[in-house]
Scaffold this motif. Structure first.
Motif, PDB file in Angstrom:
ATOM      1  N   ASN A 113       3.343 -14.313 -48.004  1.00  0.00           N
ATOM      2  CA  ASN A 113       2.176 -13.536 -48.403  1.00  0.00           C
ATOM      3  C   ASN A 113       1.702 -13.958 -49.785  1.00  0.00           C
ATOM      4  O   ASN A 113       0.507 -14.121 -50.023  1.00  0.00           O
ATOM      5  CB  ASN A 113       2.494 -12.040 -48.366  1.00  0.00           C
ATOM      6  N   GLN A 114       2.647 -14.147 -50.697  1.00  0.00           N
ATOM      7  CA  GLN A 114       2.288 -14.508 -52.073  1.00  0.00           C
ATOM      8  C   GLN A 114       1.576 -15.853 -52.153  1.00  0.00           C
ATOM      9  O   GLN A 114       0.645 -16.029 -52.940  1.00  0.00           O
ATOM     10  CB  GLN A 114       3.545 -14.545 -52.946  1.00  0.00           C
ATOM     11  N   GLU A 166      -1.992 -15.314 -51.572  1.00  0.00           N
ATOM     12  CA  GLU A 166      -2.574 -14.430 -52.590  1.00  0.00           C
ATOM     13  C   GLU A 166      -2.694 -15.145 -53.926  1.00  0.00           C
ATOM     14  O   GLU A 166      -3.577 -14.838 -54.733  1.00  0.00           O
ATOM     15  CB  GLU A 166      -1.700 -13.183 -52.748  1.00  0.00           C
ATOM     16  N   GLN A 167      -1.814 -16.098 -54.188  1.00  0.00           N
ATOM     17  CA  GLN A 167      -1.791 -16.783 -55.474  1.00  0.00           C
ATOM     18  C   GLN A 167      -2.777 -17.939 -55.575  1.00  0.00           C
ATOM     19  O   GLN A 167      -2.996 -18.478 -56.655  1.00  0.00           O
ATOM     20  CB  GLN A 167      -0.375 -17.289 -55.768  1.00  0.00           C
ATOM     21  N   THR A 188     -10.317 -20.395 -51.993  1.00  0.00           N
ATOM     22  CA  THR A 188     -10.116 -19.739 -50.705  1.00  0.00           C
ATOM     23  C   THR A 188     -11.387 -19.729 -49.862  1.00  0.00           C
ATOM     24  O   THR A 188     -11.382 -19.256 -48.740  1.00  0.00           O
ATOM     25  CB  THR A 188      -9.632 -18.292 -50.885  1.00  0.00           C
ATOM     26  N   ASP A 217      -4.244 -16.414 -44.610  1.00  0.00           N
ATOM     27  CA  ASP A 217      -2.929 -15.802 -44.688  1.00  0.00           C
ATOM     28  C   ASP A 217      -1.997 -16.563 -43.749  1.00  0.00           C
ATOM     29  O   ASP A 217      -2.414 -17.526 -43.087  1.00  0.00           O
ATOM     30  CB  ASP A 217      -2.986 -14.322 -44.314  1.00  0.00           C
ATOM     31  N   SER A 230      -1.984 -23.686 -50.778  1.00  0.00           N
ATOM     32  CA  SER A 230      -0.917 -22.684 -50.822  1.00  0.00           C
ATOM     33  C   SER A 230       0.419 -23.273 -51.236  1.00  0.00           C
ATOM     34  O   SER A 230       1.232 -22.602 -51.879  1.00  0.00           O
ATOM     35  CB  SER A 230      -0.785 -21.999 -49.454  1.00  0.00           C
TER      36      SER A 230
END
Length: 431
Positions: free
Chosen positions: A64-65, A68-69, A75, A86, A121
């Motif tokens: 998940n991180q 999000e990071q 994105t 995700d 990611s």
């Protein structure tokens, strides 16, 4: 898959991914559209990966991180459309590509589609940690092995056609990678026929699968061995471009920092033979997506030990942060952590003694197949093994007593160098 053609697209090292981030994002946008328009059940190995992520608290947090990071500006595509949002989206996209063979496209080659999906990611702190995790890498290996089964099937031949890899544009691109053929006047089709074992009169030119095409072999005499009877001359183990020559290499070094120094104990997987190379020399070169993908013996000698060391598949040095070319810039780093083959050879020349050939997998290109055995006598130019689904990078190790004069064919090692033919001289031992 839909994607927009871009003229004169530039590529990252080895031409595995376009260096033009806009092209890469447009390629991803096409895959996003395909997945959105046609959601498919996950392949069992992808479903198992999903279960691993969701059942392990640490991995659930990291996967998940890592999305999000990613900074917000990365994105969205240039058209303002979402990219990989995700881990659910990631899994759907991997699911879509693992039943495809890479197509030739003159506007840009994405030879590592999973690597492209993870482009941003895996450069986050969450991604860095996740892709070093042993359980994650075990599952990634299963996924890549399953993909490899498809690439070895007759069905994967679909992209080997006059509109695909045997089109005029593709053959011209392959011809351009031949270090011996630089003239534009050369017929690229004839160049391929002269170079490689094939039969253009047969379906798919006689290749039985995508993997069979990518591991194609040279015809006899196309890559002559440099000074086969002179044990002082070391020949090129892969058709590859010189990246680095390092001397006085240390047993331990902080290989994850920006400079990415070599750390012998880690590169050689804590093998007891690693101490033989402390203070010695490491030569590293990288392979191209369009080049020959087999490894050959650089010296006459005897195979002392040969095995594959499992490792990472999508780990890049965190020192590169959100650099879109972080994978390229991790050429040194991956030699310590990625899946790799270790082939130790006791050279007939006592001035060389024990040396090591280490082919290193990268991302999808991580299947290292060794075809020699311990105790086998090899001559310069004999095949040692091959990568499947292309090639990556490789290193040659020499002990501290070996004095080498390198012949890099007029080039300075680095990310802009070009291929030296396999079996050509790259160094001479000085007595």
């Amino acid at each position: 898959m839909k994607h927009t053609a871009i003229e004169n697209v530039q590529f990252r090292v080895g031409k595995w991914l376009p260096s033009d981030q806009i092209f890469l994002e447009k390629w991803l946008e096409g895959l996003v559209e395909e997945v959105s328009d046609n959601v498919k059940p996950l392949h069992p190995v992808i479903e198992a990966f999903k279960e691993l992520i969701e059942e392990d608290a640490e991995l659930f947090m990291l996967f998940n991180q890592m999305f999000e990071q990613v900074p917000a500006k990365y994105t969205m595509s240039p058209a303002g459309k979402p990219q990989v949002r995700d881990y659910h989206h990631m899994l759907q996209m991997i699911n879509a590509v693992m039943t495809k063979a890479p197509e030739f496209d003159s506007s840009g080659l994405v030879g590592l589609p999973i690597n492209a999906i993870l482009d941003w990611s895996m450069g986050t702190t969450g991604g860095f940690t996740a892709f070093l995790n042993d359980k994650v890498n075990v599952q990634l290996k299963r996924i890549l092995n399953e993909w490899g089964v498809f690439l070895k099937s007759q069905e994967s031949c679909e992209v080997l056609s006059d509109q695909g890899w045997f089109s005029e544009a593709a053959l011209k691109a392959l011809c351009a990678m031949d270090p011996y053929q630089k003239a534009d006047s050369i017929d690229p089709k004839q160049n391929f026929i002269d170079n490689f074992k094939c039969d253009p009169q047969k379906p798919y030119w006689g290749f039985t699968s995508w993997d069979d095409f990518f591991t194609r072999e040279f015809n006899e005499g196309r890559r002559p061995v440099a000074s086969p009877n002179d044990d002082r001359v070391i020949s090129n183990a892969c058709e590859s471009a010189p990246y680095r020559v390092a001397t006085d290499v240390k047993r331990h070094a902080k290989f994850w920092i920006k400079a990415q120094p070599y750390s012998l104990q880690h590169m050689l997987a804590n093998d007891c033979l690693a101490e033989k190379f402390v203070g010695g020399t490491v030569y590293q070169a990288f392979l191209s997506a369009k080049s020959y993908h087999r490894w050959h013996a650089p010296v006459n000698g005897t195979v002392v030990k040969a095995y594959v060391q499992d490792g990472t598949y999508y780990s890049e040095t965190l020192a590169e942060a959100y650099d879109p070319e972080g994978n390229k810039e991790s050429q040194g780093y991956i030699t310590e952590v990625a899946t790799r083959a270790l082939i130790f050879i006791e050279a007939d020349n006592p001035d060389i003694g024990l040396m090591c050939v280490m082919p290193v997998g990268m991302a999808e290109v991580s299947s290292c197949e060794i075809t020699v055995y311990e105790g086998q006598k090899v001559k310069k130019g004999d095949q040692l093994g091959s990568f499947h689904f292309g090639g990556s990078t490789h290193c040659l190790f020499f002990g501290p007593h070996v004095k080498l004069e390198f012949d890099l064919h007029g080039q300075t090692p680095g990310l802009t160098s070009t291929n030296i033919p396999i079996n050509a001289r790259i160094a001479t031992v000085q007595v």
